[in-house]
Design an enzyme around this catalytic site. Structure first.
Site, PDB file in Angstrom:
ATOM      1  N   ASN A 185     147.040  74.409  86.282  1.00 61.21           N
ATOM      2  CA  ASN A 185     147.499  73.013  86.202  1.00 61.21           C
ATOM      3  C   ASN A 185     148.445  72.839  85.021  1.00 61.21           C
ATOM      4  OD1 ASN A 185     147.135  70.193  87.076  1.00 61.21           O
ATOM      5  ND2 ASN A 185     146.086  69.876  85.117  1.00 61.21           N
TER       6      ASN A 185
ATOM      7  N   HIS B 226     153.136  63.344  85.318  1.00 62.83           N
ATOM      8  CA  HIS B 226     153.272  62.198  84.407  1.00 62.83           C
ATOM      9  C   HIS B 226     154.764  61.856  84.393  1.00 62.83           C
ATOM     10  CE1 HIS B 226     149.139  62.550  83.164  1.00 62.83           C
ATOM     11  NE2 HIS B 226     149.308  63.821  82.843  1.00 62.83           N
TER      12      HIS B 226
ATOM     13  N   GLU C 137     147.582  64.462  88.163  1.00 64.53           N
ATOM     14  CA  GLU C 137     147.421  63.461  87.087  1.00 64.53           C
ATOM     15  C   GLU C 137     148.504  62.386  87.179  1.00 64.53           C
ATOM     16  OE1 GLU C 137     147.021  65.302  83.207  1.00 64.53           O
ATOM     17  OE2 GLU C 137     145.842  66.956  84.014  1.00 64.53           O
TER      18      GLU C 137
ATOM     19  N   ASP D 263     150.893  59.452  87.091  1.00 62.10           N
ATOM     20  CA  ASP D 263     151.144  58.120  86.540  1.00 62.10           C
ATOM     21  C   ASP D 263     152.647  57.995  86.323  1.00 62.10           C
ATOM     22  OD1 ASP D 263     151.307  59.688  84.172  1.00 62.10           O
ATOM     23  OD2 ASP D 263     149.412  58.953  83.400  1.00 62.10           O
TER      24      ASP D 263
HETATM   25  O1  G2I Z   1     147.425  63.816  77.771  1.00 61.00           O
HETATM   26  C1  G2I Z   1     147.357  63.361  79.080  1.00 61.00           C
HETATM   27  C2  G2I Z   1     146.757  64.399  79.981  1.00 61.00           C
HETATM   28  C3  G2I Z   1     147.653  65.613  80.037  1.00 61.00           C
HETATM   29  N1  G2I Z   1     147.122  66.659  80.902  1.00 61.00           N
HETATM   30  C4  G2I Z   1     145.753  67.070  80.608  1.00 61.00           C
HETATM   31  C5  G2I Z   1     144.823  65.876  80.520  1.00 61.00           C
HETATM   32  O2  G2I Z   1     143.519  66.299  80.145  1.00 61.00           O
HETATM   33  C6  G2I Z   1     145.342  64.857  79.537  1.00 61.00           C
HETATM   34  O3  G2I Z   1     144.388  63.782  79.511  1.00 61.00           O
HETATM   35  C7  G2I Z   1     144.261  63.113  78.288  1.00 61.00           C
HETATM   36  C8  G2I Z   1     143.267  61.997  78.440  1.00 61.00           C
HETATM   37  O4  G2I Z   1     143.756  61.073  79.361  1.00 61.00           O
HETATM   38  C9  G2I Z   1     143.059  61.302  77.094  1.00 61.00           C
HETATM   39  O5  G2I Z   1     141.991  60.365  77.199  1.00 61.00           O
HETATM   40  O6  G2I Z   1     143.833  64.035  77.306  1.00 61.00           O
HETATM   41  C10 G2I Z   1     143.803  63.419  76.022  1.00 61.00           C
HETATM   42  C11 G2I Z   1     143.511  64.478  74.978  1.00 61.00           C
HETATM   43  O7  G2I Z   1     144.554  65.354  74.864  1.00 61.00           O
HETATM   44  C12 G2I Z   1     142.755  62.309  76.018  1.00 61.00           C
HETATM   45  O8  G2I Z   1     142.773  61.655  74.779  1.00 61.00           O
HETATM   46  C13 G2I Z   1     141.608  61.725  74.048  1.00 61.00           C
HETATM   47  C14 G2I Z   1     141.930  61.314  72.609  1.00 61.00           C
HETATM   48  O9  G2I Z   1     142.839  62.275  72.076  1.00 61.00           O
HETATM   49  C15 G2I Z   1     140.685  61.336  71.797  1.00 61.00           C
HETATM   50  O10 G2I Z   1     140.963  60.858  70.511  1.00 61.00           O
HETATM   51  C16 G2I Z   1     139.601  60.514  72.479  1.00 61.00           C
HETATM   52  O11 G2I Z   1     138.390  60.630  71.766  1.00 61.00           O
HETATM   53  O12 G2I Z   1     140.627  60.879  74.589  1.00 61.00           O
HETATM   54  C17 G2I Z   1     139.409  60.975  73.918  1.00 61.00           C
HETATM   55  C18 G2I Z   1     138.361  60.168  74.676  1.00 61.00           C
HETATM   56  O13 G2I Z   1     138.782  58.855  74.829  1.00 61.00           O
END
Ligand code: G2I
Length: 455
Positions: free
Chosen positions: A206, A242, A269, A271
């Site tokens: 991915n 994205h 993913e 958006d």
């Molecule tokens: O970055 C967007 C996505 C890119 N591809 C891989 C996916 O796994 C990724 O998802 C995002 C989440 O949507 C976020 O929610 O990954 C982030 C981390 O790289 C996530 O962010 C994290 C924050 O960095 C943390 O501070 C927080 O504790 O979300 C955590 C839970 O809310």
């Protein structure tokens, strides 16, 4: 570990050219559903033999508006963060599945399928792994893949075995990371371990910024082609998608060239940046997936704009009050209108080409994936001309080698000559049929042929 601000900076970077060339004209999207069409995203996708999923957060599962939309509209779920390494193995070899299980159990109890995200990634690693390197990290990573995929065995439709391992920019090569520095074969080692742990799950690679034919997607394409030619078990490629304000003209062609390699493709993913073209971009992605017979499903990365990691981009299908946006209607309309190319019904893997032994009894063969200081061994156990109920495979290990983990078998010890006995679910093997187990270790893998006895 990558934090939200770093991630957002990366997205801004990725989207900047798209924003600069924002097309002024919005494409009008027909809104009226046809008479026989599905009335929800999940139902309409299912009519086309596909799934339509959402990433959800365990922390939002007490929000009734959120859950009502999820339950009404989607037939697939991804855990937005709860299955990542930092969440599932907070201390080495101590596993924590509470939040992930809430998501998985909710989905399965409602007949939704689950995408597993993700077994290995350079980001969101637990602190203890971030500080590791070399064979200690490699062994820890393979152990993680094995343990988590075994725990969820039989429950996961598709696993993102490896996430975001390729570099941005024009190199087409791998991203530097602690995992990459354990050796270029870390990705295939992860896929082999995942297959051994959960043979029924589709195994995906991915990544993002792969939404057209570019250096990065071509680097991944070359890896998948190489894996297919060498029998590394890979079944699917996830395109995160994205997206900015424009739809890449070669999006569908890019999906198709991967599908032509013999893997499924999934939009994992999705958006899209807000603006007058948002609804059109969602619909275009949906149409592209429907036009590629091996595109088996679409996942949006959240439900309402307020649930999105993209903050003020308002990048999803429901607004902050839980109302359907134009983007929702255009997506559903595209699903309802499309469907000329249903995916083929899943075909079982080809039968083993190894001839069964001529008499009764059983035989065993080992496939090794080795690196400096460690290895993963996959062992195939084949019954002879009669069905067997219980087997033991005896493996002679070189001096200094130690078994550090075993799946789908019970090991008698960790060094010297080790007997691997079947576990309860794989002892019965039909005449001429096969089952597999595996083990990983430090040192050098076995070189002598194993022996198999019944019982
Ligand atoms: O970055 C967007 C996505 C890119 N591809 C891989 C996916 O796994 C990724 O998802 C995002 C989440 O949507 C976020 O929610 O990954 C982030 C981390 O790289 C996530 O962010 C994290 C924050 O960095 C943390 O501070 C927080 O504790 O979300 C955590 C839970 O809310």
């Amino acid at each position: 570990m990558k934090d939200r601000s770093t991630t957002r900076a990366r997205l801004r970077l990725a989207l900047a050219p798209l924003l600069a060339t924002c097309a002024a004209a919005a494409t009008m999207v027909a809104m009226a559903p046809s008479a026989s069409a599905g009335t929800t995203l999940g139902a309409s996708a299912a009519e086309k033999g596909r799934y339509f999923g959402a990433a959800i957060a365990a922390g939002r599962m007490s929000d009734s508006q959120y859950m009502n939309i999820l339950n009404a509209e989607f037939n697939s779920v991804t855990a937005e963060n709860e299955m990542k390494w930092a969440s599932t193995e907070p201390q080495q070899n101590v596993f924590s599945y509470g939040s992930a299980d809430r998501i998985v159990n909710h989905a399965l109890s409602r007949g939704m399928s689950v995408r597993g995200h993700t077994l290995l990634w350079h980001a969101q690693q637990p602190g203890w792994a971030q500080g590791m390197s070399g064979s200690a990290l490699r062994n820890a990573a393979i152990n993680h893949v094995t343990k988590v995929a075994t725990y969820y065995r039989g429950k996961i439709h598709s696993w993102d075995v490896v996430n975001e391992a390729f570099a941005d920019g024009g190199s087409g090569g791998r991203r530097d990371s602690n995992l990459q520095r354990t050796g270029n074969d870390w990705i295939e080692a992860a896929f082999r371990a995942a297959r051994a742990a959960d043979p029924g799950a589709k195994l995906c690679y991915n990544d993002y910024n792969t939404d057209g034919i570019n250096a990065k997607s071509t680097g991944i394409y070359n890896m998948v082609r190489d894996f297919k030619s060498r029998g590394v078990p890979i079944d699917c490629v996830g395109f995160q998608s994205h997206l900015g304000t424009t739809f890449p003209g070669d999006y569908q062609a890019n999906l198709q060239r991967f599908a032509d390699l013999g893997v499924d493709v999934q939009i994992t993913e999705l958006d899209v940046m807000k603006g007058s073209n948002q609804a059109n971009v969602f619909a275009s992605v949906t149409r592209a997936c429907l036009a590629v017979s091996r595109c088996t499903g679409i996942t949006v990365w959240g439900i309402r704009d307020s649930d999105s990691w993209r903050g003020s981009d308002d990048a999803l299908l429901w607004d902050r009050s839980g109302n359907k946006k134009q983007a929702y209607h255009s997506t559903l309309e595209a699903l309802n209108a499309g469907g000329g190319t249903p995916p083929p019904t899943t075909t079982p893997p080809p039968p083993t080409t190894t001839p069964p032994p001529s008499g009764g009894g059983c035989t065993a063969s080992v496939t090794l994936n080795s690196w400096s200081g460690g290895f993963v061994a996959n062992v195939k156990v084949t019954a002879g001309s009669a069905a067997i109920n219980g087997w033991t495979v005896r493996v002679a290990l070189p001096g200094g080698t130690a078994v550090t983990g075993t799946w789908s078998a019970q090991a008698s010890g960790a060094s010297g000559t080790v007997n691997f006995r079947n576990v309860d679910y794989n002892g019965q093997v039909g005449a001429g049929a096969s089952t597999e187990f595996g083990f990983q270790g430090t040192g050098v893998g076995p070189s002598a042929a194993p022996t198999c006895t019944v019982g």
